[in-house]
Design an enzyme around this catalytic site. Structure first.
Site, mmCIF file in Angstrom:
data_model
loop_
_atom_site.group_PDB
_atom_site.id
_atom_site.type_symbol
_atom_site.label_atom_id
_atom_site.label_comp_id
_atom_site.label_asym_id
_atom_site.label_seq_id
_atom_site.Cartn_x
_atom_site.Cartn_y
_atom_site.Cartn_z
ATOM 1 N N ALA A 92 0.811 -1.219 0.000
ATOM 2 C CA ALA A 92 0.000 0.000 0.000
ATOM 3 C C ALA A 92 0.843 1.267 0.000
ATOM 4 C CB ALA A 92 -0.932 0.000 1.204
ATOM 5 N N GLY A 93 2.163 1.121 -0.115
ATOM 6 C CA GLY A 93 3.009 2.317 -0.153
ATOM 7 C C GLY A 93 3.346 2.867 1.216
ATOM 8 N N LEU A 94 3.103 2.079 2.263
ATOM 9 C CA LEU A 94 3.410 2.566 3.614
ATOM 10 C C LEU A 94 4.663 1.895 4.185
ATOM 11 C CD1 LEU A 94 -0.189 2.766 5.166
ATOM 12 C CD2 LEU A 94 1.119 4.581 4.039
ATOM 13 N N SER A 99 6.860 -3.891 4.042
ATOM 14 C CA SER A 99 7.897 -4.936 3.990
ATOM 15 C C SER A 99 9.159 -4.470 4.709
ATOM 16 C CB SER A 99 8.199 -5.350 2.548
ATOM 17 O OG SER A 99 8.838 -4.317 1.844
ATOM 18 N N ASP A 151 12.789 3.315 2.596
ATOM 19 C CA ASP A 151 11.837 2.603 3.453
ATOM 20 C C ASP A 151 12.532 1.966 4.654
ATOM 21 O OD1 ASP A 151 10.042 3.264 1.485
ATOM 22 O OD2 ASP A 151 9.191 1.254 1.283
ATOM 23 N N ALA A 203 9.259 -2.322 7.226
ATOM 24 C CA ALA A 203 8.966 -2.326 8.671
ATOM 25 C C ALA A 203 9.134 -3.736 9.222
ATOM 26 C CB ALA A 203 7.552 -1.811 8.917
HETATM 27 O O1 PMV Z 1 5.642 1.781 -2.121
HETATM 28 P P1 PMV Z 1 6.693 1.857 -1.091
HETATM 29 O O2 PMV Z 1 6.211 2.038 0.285
HETATM 30 O O3 PMV Z 1 7.641 0.709 -1.165
HETATM 31 O O4 PMV Z 1 7.533 3.189 -1.389
HETATM 32 C C1 PMV Z 1 8.371 3.186 -2.477
HETATM 33 C C2 PMV Z 1 9.078 4.478 -2.712
HETATM 34 C C3 PMV Z 1 9.771 4.488 -4.058
HETATM 35 O O5 PMV Z 1 10.479 5.724 -4.145
HETATM 36 C C4 PMV Z 1 8.752 4.440 -5.180
HETATM 37 C C5 PMV Z 1 10.718 3.317 -4.244
HETATM 38 C C6 PMV Z 1 11.998 3.389 -3.425
HETATM 39 O O6 PMV Z 1 12.678 2.365 -3.341
HETATM 40 O O7 PMV Z 1 12.332 4.474 -2.909
#
Ligand code: PMV
Length: 306
Positions: free
Chosen positions: A93-95, A98, A141, A100
Site C-alpha cells: 500500500a506504499g506505507l 515490507s 523505506d 517495517a
Molecule cells: O511503495 P513503497 O512504500 O515501497 O515506497 C516506495 C518508494 C519508491 O520511491 C517508489 C521506491 C523506493 O525504493 O524508494
C-alpha cells in the site's frame, strides 16, 4: 521487549529517490513488532497473515528468502531462531510494510544474538531484506523504518533530520488497490531511459519540492506545505503513477478542507496522504476520504519519534 519497525509516508520525492534525488519522509507509529527465541530451525511467523515459513535462500516464497538473506550476517554456528511478528500496516500500500517487517525482524534477531547496532546501521543492514521484494530499492523505506521521525533521505548519504515547528496531522487513505513497488519502479525507469530529459525535469521539480517542503515544515507553514503536496501529486501524475481512485481520494480530501493531498509511495494504487490543519479538521477529511477509499486513518507525524 518486542522490537519495532515503523511504517512511513513519503511527503515529497518518491521515485526520484531511486535515481539519486532526495525524498522527504516521515515515520508512522503503526508498524511491526517482533520477538525472537531460540528454536529448532530458522523460521518466521507473521500474523495476522497466518504466515509460517522456514528461512530458505532457494524458496519460491519471498519471506523465506528474505529471512535467509538477513540471517547470513549473524555468527556462524549460532542456534536457530524463531521470529514472531505482528503486522499492523496494510501491505502493498506504499506505507513501507515490507521494510517495517524487515527492520523489526533484524531488531529481534539483534536482541536474541546480542548484536549492537545504531538505528541507522539496522536500517542499512535491513536493505538485504528489501532487495528480495524490490528490484532496486532506494533505501528510504528501511532507513525510515529503523530511524523514524521526519527526515530527508538521499541514497548513499546520512539521513538529515527535519525538525517540524509543530507535528503534522495527516489523513492516510488506503485505496485498497494493491500495487507492486517493483513494477512501478521499473515503469518509471523505462520512462527515464526513453525520455531522459522529460523525466529528469520532473525529478528536479520534485527535488525542489523536497527543499521547499522542508522550509515549510520547519516554519510551521501548513498552507504552503499543502500547496507543495498538490504540486508533487501533479508531477507524479505526469509519470502515470496516479489512478482514477487515487485522484478521487485526493479530490475528496481537498473538498473536505485538506490543505493538500497526494499519493504516497510507489503509486499505481496504494495510499494517499492529505494534510489537515488540526485534529478536528482531520476527522472531517478522514470521513470524506473513507467514502471513496477502502479505509482511512489519521496519523500525526513529527512529534516525538516515530
Ligand atoms: O511503495 P513503497 O512504500 O515501497 O515506497 C516506495 C518508494 C519508491 O520511491 C517508489 C521506491 C523506493 O525504493 O524508494
Amino acid at each position: 521487549m518486542p522490537s519495532f519497525g515503523g511504517g512511513k509516508v513519503i511527503l515529497f520525492g518518491e521515485h526520484g529517490v531511486v535515481h539519486g534525488h532526495p525524498a522527504l519522509a516521515a515515520g508512522l507509529s503503526r508498524g511491526v513488532v517482533a520477538e525472537a527465541a531460540l528454536a529448532d530451525r530458522d523460521e518466521l511467523l507473521a500474523s495476522p497473515w497466518g504466515v509460517e515459513v522456514a528461512a530458505d535462500a532457494a524458496s519460491e516464497e519471498p519471506l523465506a528468502r528474505a529471512m535467509a538473506a538477513v540471517l547470513t550476517g549473524y555468527p556462524q554456528g549460532r542456534a536457530p531462531a524463531r521470529v514472531r511478528a505482528e503486522v499492523s500496516l496494510p501491505g502493498g500500500a506504499g506505507l513501507g510494510c515490507s521494510a517495517a517487517l524487515g527492520v523489526a525482524v533484524v531488531a529481534a534477531l539483534d536482541e536474541l544474538y546480542g548484536v549492537e547496532r545504531t538505528p541507522e546501521e539496522r536500517g542499512a543492514y535491513s536493505l538485504a531484506w528489501e532487495h528480495v521484494f524490490h528490484g532496486n530499492p532506494s533505501g528510504v523505506d528501511n532507513t525510515m523504518a529503523a530511524v523514524g521521525g521526519v527526515a530527508i533521505y538521499r541514497r548513499g548519504e546520512p539521513l538529515e533530520a527535519v525538525r517540524p515547528r509543530r507535528p503534522l496531522v495527516l489523513v492516510v487513505g488506503n485505496s485498497g488497490e494493491s500495487s507492486s513497488t517493483k513494477t512501478m519502479v521499473e515503469d518509471v525507469a523505462r520512462q527515464l531511459a526513453g525520455e531522459p530529459e522529460r523525466v529528469e525535469k520532473v525529478f528536479s521539480g520534485m527535488a525542489s519540492l523536497v527543499q521547499n517542503g522542508r522550509l515549510a515544515i520547519e516554519a510551521g507553514d501548513l498552507s504552503s506545505l499543502g500547496q507543495l503536496m498538490d504540486l508533487n501529486q501533479a508531477l507524479l501524475s505526469s509519470l502515470l503513477l496516479s489512478t482514477t481512485k487515487l485522484e478521487a481520494m485526493c479530490r475528496a480530501a481537498r473538498e473536505a478542507g485538506a490543505l493538500g493531498a497526494k499519493l504516497t509511495g510507489a503509486g499505481g494504487g496504494g495510499c494517499t496522504i492529505a494534510l489537515a490543519e488540526d485534529e478536528a479538521k482531520a476527522g472531517v477529511i478522514r470521513d470524506a476520504v473513507a467514502v471513496v477509499a477502502h479505509e482511512a486513518f489519521i496519523a500525526t507525524v513529527g512529534g516525538d519519534r516515530p
